[in-house]
Design a protein around this motif. Structure first.
Motif, short mmCIF file in Angstrom:
data_model
loop_
_atom_site.label_atom_id
_atom_site.label_comp_id
_atom_site.label_asym_id
_atom_site.label_seq_id
_atom_site.Cartn_x
_atom_site.Cartn_y
_atom_site.Cartn_z
N ARG A 31 0.86 -1.19 0.00
CA ARG A 31 0.00 0.00 0.00
C ARG A 31 0.89 1.24 0.00
NH1 ARG A 31 -4.79 -2.12 2.18
NH2 ARG A 31 -4.47 -4.08 3.26
N ARG A 32 0.33 2.35 -0.42
CA ARG A 32 1.09 3.60 -0.38
C ARG A 32 1.37 4.02 1.07
NH1 ARG A 32 -1.98 4.39 -5.09
NH2 ARG A 32 -0.60 4.68 -6.87
N GLU A 33 0.36 3.93 1.90
CA GLU A 33 0.46 4.26 3.32
C GLU A 33 -0.36 3.24 4.10
OE1 GLU A 33 2.24 6.74 4.67
OE2 GLU A 33 2.85 7.62 2.75
N TYR A 34 -0.07 3.09 5.38
CA TYR A 34 -0.87 2.21 6.23
C TYR A 34 -2.32 2.67 6.16
CZ TYR A 34 3.62 0.75 8.05
OH TYR A 34 4.89 0.27 8.16
N GLY A 35 -3.24 1.74 5.98
CA GLY A 35 -4.66 2.06 5.92
C GLY A 35 -5.17 2.39 4.53
N ASP A 36 -4.28 2.64 3.56
CA ASP A 36 -4.71 2.89 2.18
C ASP A 36 -5.18 1.59 1.52
OD1 ASP A 36 -3.97 5.53 2.43
OD2 ASP A 36 -2.27 5.42 1.05
N ALA A 37 -5.82 1.74 0.39
CA ALA A 37 -6.19 0.57 -0.41
C ALA A 37 -4.93 -0.12 -0.93
CB ALA A 37 -7.07 1.00 -1.58
N SER A 38 -5.01 -1.40 -1.14
CA SER A 38 -3.88 -2.16 -1.68
C SER A 38 -3.58 -1.73 -3.11
CB SER A 38 -4.18 -3.65 -1.69
OG SER A 38 -4.45 -4.11 -0.39
N VAL A 39 -2.29 -1.60 -3.44
CA VAL A 39 -1.90 -1.33 -4.83
C VAL A 39 -1.29 -2.56 -5.48
CG1 VAL A 39 -1.66 1.16 -4.55
CG2 VAL A 39 0.32 -0.30 -4.15
N VAL A 40 -0.80 -3.49 -4.67
CA VAL A 40 -0.30 -4.78 -5.16
C VAL A 40 -0.71 -5.85 -4.15
CG1 VAL A 40 1.72 -6.16 -5.80
CG2 VAL A 40 1.74 -3.69 -6.21
N THR A 41 -1.33 -6.91 -4.64
CA THR A 41 -1.67 -8.07 -3.80
C THR A 41 -1.31 -9.31 -4.61
OG1 THR A 41 -3.51 -6.89 -2.77
CG2 THR A 41 -3.50 -9.28 -2.57
N LYS A 42 -0.52 -10.20 -4.00
CA LYS A 42 -0.07 -11.40 -4.71
C LYS A 42 -0.01 -12.57 -3.73
CE LYS A 42 2.72 -11.50 -7.94
NZ LYS A 42 2.38 -11.57 -9.34
N ALA A 43 -0.35 -13.74 -4.24
CA ALA A 43 -0.14 -14.96 -3.47
C ALA A 43 1.30 -15.40 -3.69
CB ALA A 43 -1.10 -16.05 -3.92
N LEU A 44 1.94 -15.90 -2.64
CA LEU A 44 3.28 -16.46 -2.75
C LEU A 44 3.17 -17.93 -3.11
CD1 LEU A 44 3.64 -13.88 -0.87
CD2 LEU A 44 5.73 -14.98 -0.15
N THR A 45 4.17 -18.44 -3.78
CA THR A 45 4.21 -19.83 -4.20
C THR A 45 5.08 -20.63 -3.24
OG1 THR A 45 4.02 -19.14 -6.50
CG2 THR A 45 4.82 -21.39 -6.10
#
Length: 102
Positions: A31-45
């Motif tokens: 996220r840009r800042e704590y509490g902001d909307a996610s800008v990148v979300t990924k599952a780890l393998t």
């Protein structure tokens, strides 16, 4: 880019032990800042789930929605087991645009 992690935790005595991720979901969020909307979300393998080893693979489209300038994001890696979710890692991530293109 690929980032590899070996997740560990402290046991009751304070010793570092492997965090098995067998049957668990491991997810990265930035996220840009704590509490902001996610800008990148990924599952780890998981690469070796019993030993807590997993990879995070970034491709250019993961950050293509960001402005074409240097960005510093806050991130964490969370582990979910169906009933609980907890943060395993966190930090800051610097994303920069390419200087040279082919």
């Amino acid at each position: 880019r690929k980032f590899s992690f070996a997740l560990t935790q402290k046991d009751a005595t304070g010793a570092t032990v492997v965090l098995s991720i067998v049957g668990k979901t491991v997810r990265f969020t930035a996220r840009r800042e704590y509490g902001d909307a996610s800008v990148v979300t990924k599952a780890l393998t998981a690469t070796d789930a019993p030993n807590g080893k997993c990879d995070l693979d970034f491709v250019p489209t993961d950050t293509s929605g960001l402005p074409n300038r240097r960005q510093v994001l806050v991130w964490d890696v969370q582990v979910e087991d169906g009933t609980s979710r907890y943060r395993a890692l966190d930090g800051r991530l610097e994303v920069t645009p390419e200087v040279t293109t082919v």
